[in-house]
Design a protein around this motif. Structure first.
Motif, short mmCIF file in Angstrom:
data_model
loop_
_atom_site.label_atom_id
_atom_site.label_comp_id
_atom_site.label_asym_id
_atom_site.label_seq_id
_atom_site.Cartn_x
_atom_site.Cartn_y
_atom_site.Cartn_z
N LEU A 231 -16.11 37.17 23.54
CA LEU A 231 -17.32 37.85 23.08
C LEU A 231 -17.75 37.35 21.71
O LEU A 231 -18.79 37.78 21.21
CB LEU A 231 -17.06 39.36 23.01
N LYS A 232 -16.99 36.49 21.10
CA LYS A 232 -17.29 36.02 19.76
C LYS A 232 -17.53 34.52 19.74
O LYS A 232 -17.00 33.79 20.57
CB LYS A 232 -16.13 36.35 18.81
N LYS A 233 -18.32 34.07 18.80
CA LYS A 233 -18.49 32.64 18.60
C LYS A 233 -17.69 32.18 17.40
O LYS A 233 -17.87 31.08 16.91
CB LYS A 233 -19.97 32.30 18.42
N GLN A 234 -16.80 33.05 16.96
CA GLN A 234 -15.87 32.69 15.90
C GLN A 234 -14.48 33.20 16.27
O GLN A 234 -14.33 34.35 16.69
CB GLN A 234 -16.31 33.22 14.53
N LEU A 390 -11.65 35.26 0.95
CA LEU A 390 -12.65 35.16 2.02
C LEU A 390 -13.93 35.94 1.74
O LEU A 390 -15.02 35.48 2.07
CB LEU A 390 -12.04 35.61 3.34
N SER A 391 -13.83 37.11 1.16
CA SER A 391 -15.04 37.89 0.89
C SER A 391 -15.97 37.13 -0.04
O SER A 391 -17.19 37.19 0.09
CB SER A 391 -14.67 39.25 0.27
N ARG A 392 -15.38 36.39 -0.97
CA ARG A 392 -16.20 35.61 -1.89
C ARG A 392 -16.75 34.37 -1.22
O ARG A 392 -17.90 33.97 -1.42
CB ARG A 392 -15.37 35.22 -3.11
N VAL A 393 -15.93 33.72 -0.40
CA VAL A 393 -16.37 32.49 0.27
C VAL A 393 -17.52 32.77 1.23
O VAL A 393 -18.53 32.06 1.25
CB VAL A 393 -15.20 31.83 1.03
N PHE A 394 -17.40 33.84 2.02
CA PHE A 394 -18.41 34.13 3.03
C PHE A 394 -19.62 34.86 2.47
O PHE A 394 -20.73 34.70 2.98
CB PHE A 394 -17.79 34.94 4.17
N TYR A 399 -23.03 39.22 7.42
CA TYR A 399 -24.12 39.73 8.26
C TYR A 399 -24.52 38.68 9.31
O TYR A 399 -24.69 39.00 10.49
CB TYR A 399 -25.31 40.07 7.37
N CYS A 400 -24.64 37.43 8.87
CA CYS A 400 -25.08 36.35 9.78
C CYS A 400 -24.09 36.09 10.91
O CYS A 400 -24.48 35.66 11.99
CB CYS A 400 -25.28 35.05 9.01
N LEU A 401 -22.82 36.30 10.63
CA LEU A 401 -21.81 36.06 11.66
C LEU A 401 -21.91 37.09 12.78
O LEU A 401 -21.51 36.82 13.91
CB LEU A 401 -20.41 36.10 11.05
N GLU A 402 -22.40 38.27 12.45
CA GLU A 402 -22.54 39.31 13.47
C GLU A 402 -23.88 39.22 14.19
O GLU A 402 -23.98 39.48 15.38
CB GLU A 402 -22.38 40.69 12.84
N TYR A 403 -24.92 38.85 13.47
CA TYR A 403 -26.25 38.73 14.06
C TYR A 403 -26.71 37.29 13.92
O TYR A 403 -27.16 36.86 12.85
CB TYR A 403 -27.23 39.68 13.35
N ARG A 404 -26.61 36.56 15.02
CA ARG A 404 -26.94 35.14 14.99
C ARG A 404 -28.45 34.91 15.09
O ARG A 404 -29.21 35.76 15.55
CB ARG A 404 -26.25 34.42 16.16
N GLY A 405 -28.87 33.71 14.67
CA GLY A 405 -30.24 33.26 14.88
C GLY A 405 -31.29 34.11 14.21
O GLY A 405 -31.13 34.57 13.08
N TYR A 406 -32.39 34.34 14.92
CA TYR A 406 -33.56 35.04 14.39
C TYR A 406 -33.19 36.40 13.80
O TYR A 406 -33.67 36.77 12.72
CB TYR A 406 -34.59 35.20 15.50
N SER A 454 -5.96 38.79 2.82
CA SER A 454 -7.32 38.41 2.42
C SER A 454 -8.32 38.67 3.53
O SER A 454 -9.52 38.71 3.30
CB SER A 454 -7.36 36.93 2.00
N PHE A 455 -7.85 38.83 4.75
CA PHE A 455 -8.72 39.15 5.88
C PHE A 455 -8.93 40.67 5.93
O PHE A 455 -8.14 41.38 6.54
CB PHE A 455 -8.08 38.68 7.20
N ASP A 456 -9.98 41.17 5.29
CA ASP A 456 -10.22 42.60 5.36
C ASP A 456 -10.78 42.97 6.75
O ASP A 456 -11.16 42.11 7.53
CB ASP A 456 -11.16 43.07 4.25
N PHE A 457 -10.83 44.27 7.01
CA PHE A 457 -11.18 44.71 8.37
C PHE A 457 -12.59 44.29 8.75
O PHE A 457 -12.85 43.93 9.90
CB PHE A 457 -11.03 46.23 8.48
N ALA A 458 -13.53 44.34 7.80
CA ALA A 458 -14.92 43.99 8.09
C ALA A 458 -15.02 42.55 8.59
O ALA A 458 -15.81 42.25 9.49
CB ALA A 458 -15.78 44.17 6.85
N LEU A 459 -14.21 41.67 8.02
CA LEU A 459 -14.23 40.28 8.44
C LEU A 459 -13.42 40.09 9.72
O LEU A 459 -13.80 39.31 10.61
CB LEU A 459 -13.67 39.39 7.33
N ARG A 460 -12.33 40.83 9.84
CA ARG A 460 -11.49 40.71 11.03
C ARG A 460 -12.27 41.01 12.32
O ARG A 460 -12.12 40.33 13.32
CB ARG A 460 -10.31 41.69 10.95
N ARG A 461 -13.10 42.03 12.29
CA ARG A 461 -13.77 42.44 13.52
C ARG A 461 -14.88 41.46 13.92
O ARG A 461 -15.42 41.56 15.01
CB ARG A 461 -14.33 43.86 13.37
#
Length: 573
Positions: A231-234, A390-394, A399-406, A454-461
């Motif tokens: 279900l993910k592209k990552q 990771l929070s700083r790098v991303f 937001y973009c990782l969850e909602y792709r494209g337009y 460094s992988f917080d929950f928001a990024l993990r999901r």
């Protein structure tokens, strides 16, 4: 369309059989055992019960005091039985024992072994339902998968249907028009049509094919194509060191590139290297390295000045997003029309406006194909992803990782400094950024690394997590089938040694599965060809394994004790 199906088989099975050989052998073992029991049943009186010891004389179950118990446990209860794993479908031990002792259950299984048809399938389903032990279609389906090769190893109904639809949508098998919509009938249809499409390969000396490989082929379509990255592209591939996570990630991208090349009718000059970028994270890696930031440059007067420069990920997204960008600018993609809905025929009327070189091979494709299957996939492989902050790098990429494209277009931290040369897409007077739908992120991480937090929950999901464990079946295949180094066969016992060692490590409370030794530590055995297996075993232990385990055990106070146990489990005194 048989040529495309044949190419798909070559890519997924023939070129990757070293990854699948362990499963293939287990699949042959269980189906072979069932067939031997069937032969014994046919040669005996009809009244013989399935728990009769004589039925198992020609099988590997004969070594057991109670062969029926072991056989039926493999068939019904075990986590993995050679056909497939049981997934989340679990029969309690109490219910299993009740089934095993029930003469009606034994008679039902016996009928399926003798005649694995729809009647037996329905009878087994009814037996299960009448006992009110829960809904376990996976267990029922994999019993059928052990009894006949006329069904696939994809025993999960939803996953099977996903591949079934995918094959029909791409005209790789004819449309299924029968009224029977159950798993059994659709399986028989799928297997029959796939065999027909692959029949030319049986005479190809360079292709390894049989009904067992075809059964695995269906599942490999699920994991690699009909459901790429689930279900993910990552994806994050995690596990112990030396399990081949980065190697596996690169092989995944190579496979996807080859399959994409097979999708396009007209040739494209896009090379594999253009589609893939590899980067390794480290503690000083920042947003500016990944996305964009101010960097010192030298101007025409040889003066140093700060200028906005794109990072590795933004550069890749700009390359990958040029098709999607054009469609957004032409208002073909909008709030009501999404990227994944478009077919090639939907954009033909815009051909004059979509006139870039990158569109030429798109317009030469089959009009009925989905645009997303024709546009090339781009990949970024992030090695050691957890070693950066990771929070700083991303940053706002979360937001973009969850909602792709337009839907995921945003203004970045430096959007006001962007120009046509650094910006991705201009909306009004502002530059926006989005992660294109054809960009895939494959990250790797070692679970023993202390920076995992460094992988917080928001990024993990936002990532799909795939565990990569040491695979001794791949190691065994490498040692026994390596034609470039035939002397490796003399050292094939090392695979079993590693398996025993890792079993010991898993069972130690101080360590556990995250500290297992990856098969890569025994991959490149650069020792003299005439070395005995005992000499190589000792050298591998001293060169690679012992120093690693010493680091794991440092400060525990049990270094000497546990190292001694581990050494013994590796078959060293």
């Amino acid at each position: 369309m048989s040529k495309k199906l044949q190419n798909l088989y070559r890519h997924l099975i023939n070129n990757r059989k070293h990854h699948l050989i362990g499963w293939y052998k287990s699949y042959k073992d269980i189906t072979g055992a069932v067939q031997k029991v069937k032969t014994a049943l046919e040669n005996s009186e009809n009244s013989i019960d399935l728990n009769s010891k004589e039925l198992y004389a020609e099988t590997y179950y004969s070594k057991s005091d109670n062969p029926y118990d072991v056989f039926i446990k493999d068939l019904v209860y075990e986590k993995s039985n050679g056909v497939s794993s049981r997934g989340q479908s679990v029969l309690s031990k109490e219910n299993f024992n009740s089934f095993k002792e029930d003469s009606l259950f034994r008679e039902t299984i016996k009928e399926i072994i003798l005649q694995p048809d729809f009647t037996g399938f329905e009878k087994l389903k009814k037996y299960w339902s009448d006992r009110e032990v829960g809904n376990n279609p996976v267990l029922i389906n994999r019993i059928m998968g052990a009894a006949t090769l006329d069904v696939t190893t994809t025993v999960d109904n939803g996953k099977f249907d996903q591949v079934f639809k995918w094959l029909q949508d791409r005209n790789l098998i004819p449309t299924y028009n029968a009224t029977e919509t159950d798993w059994f009938h659709k399986n028989k249809y799928a297997i029959s049509e796939i065999r027909e499409g692959l029949k030319d390969l049986w005479n190809d000396d360079e292709v390894e094919i049989d009904d067992h490989w075809i059964g695995l082929f269906y599942w490999e379509i699920y994991t690699n194509l009909s459901n790429p990255f689930s279900l993910k592209k990552q994806v994050v591939k995690y596990g112990a060191p030396g399990t081949g996570k980065t190697y596996n990630a690169k092989k995944t991208t190579e496979l996807q590139y080859e399959l994409w090349c097979g999708e396009i009718e007209a040739g494209s000059d896009i090379t594999y290297d253009e589609l893939v970028k590899v980067v390794q994270f480290h503690p000083s890696f920042t947003y500016e390295d990944f996305m964009e930031g101010l960097r010192p440059t030298i101007d025409n007067q040889n003066q140093t000045q700060l200028a906005l420069q794109n990072g590795v990920f933004k550069d890749l997204c700009i390359k990958a997003g040029k098709w999607e960008k054009d469609l957004i600018e032409q208002k073909i993609i909008n709030k009501n029309r999404k990227w994944e809905d478009l077919k090639v025929e939907d954009i033909h009327s815009y051909k004059d406006k979509l006139n870039g070189v990158h569109w030429e091979f798109i317009f030469n494709a089959d009009p009925g194909k989905k645009l997303e299957s024709i546009v090339p996939p781009f990949f970024i492989i992030i090695d050691e992803i957890n070693r950066a902050e990771l929070s700083r790098v991303f940053g706002e990429l979360m937001y973009c990782l969850e909602y792709r494209g337009y839907e995921g277009m945003i203004k970045t931290q430096y959007s006001h400094l962007n120009t046509d040369s650094t910006g991705m897409i201009k909306i009004g007077e502002e530059y926006r950024f989005f992660v294109p739908n054809n960009v895939f992120i494959i990250a790797t991480m070692n679970t023993i690394d202390r920076s995992v937090e460094s992988f917080d929950f928001a990024l993990r999901r936002r990532f799909r997590w795939e565990e990569v464990q040491p695979d001794t079946s791949i190691l065994r295949y490498h040692l026994t089938e390596n034609t470039d180094k035939p002397h490796f066969k003399n050292w094939s016992d090392l695979a079993k040694n590693l398996e025993n060692l890792n079993d010991n490590i898993r069972n130690q409370e101080l360590l556990g599965k995250d500290y297992c030794i990856g098969h890569a530590y025994l991959w490149n055995l650069n020792y003299a060809e005439n070395s005995s297996v005992s000499e190589v075993r000792k050298a591998v232990w001293e060169d690679n394994i012992q120093p690693l385990l010493q680091e794991y055990l440092r400060g525990t106070g049990r270094e000497a004790e546990l190292l001694g146990k581990f050494k013994k489990s590796f078959s060293l005194n």
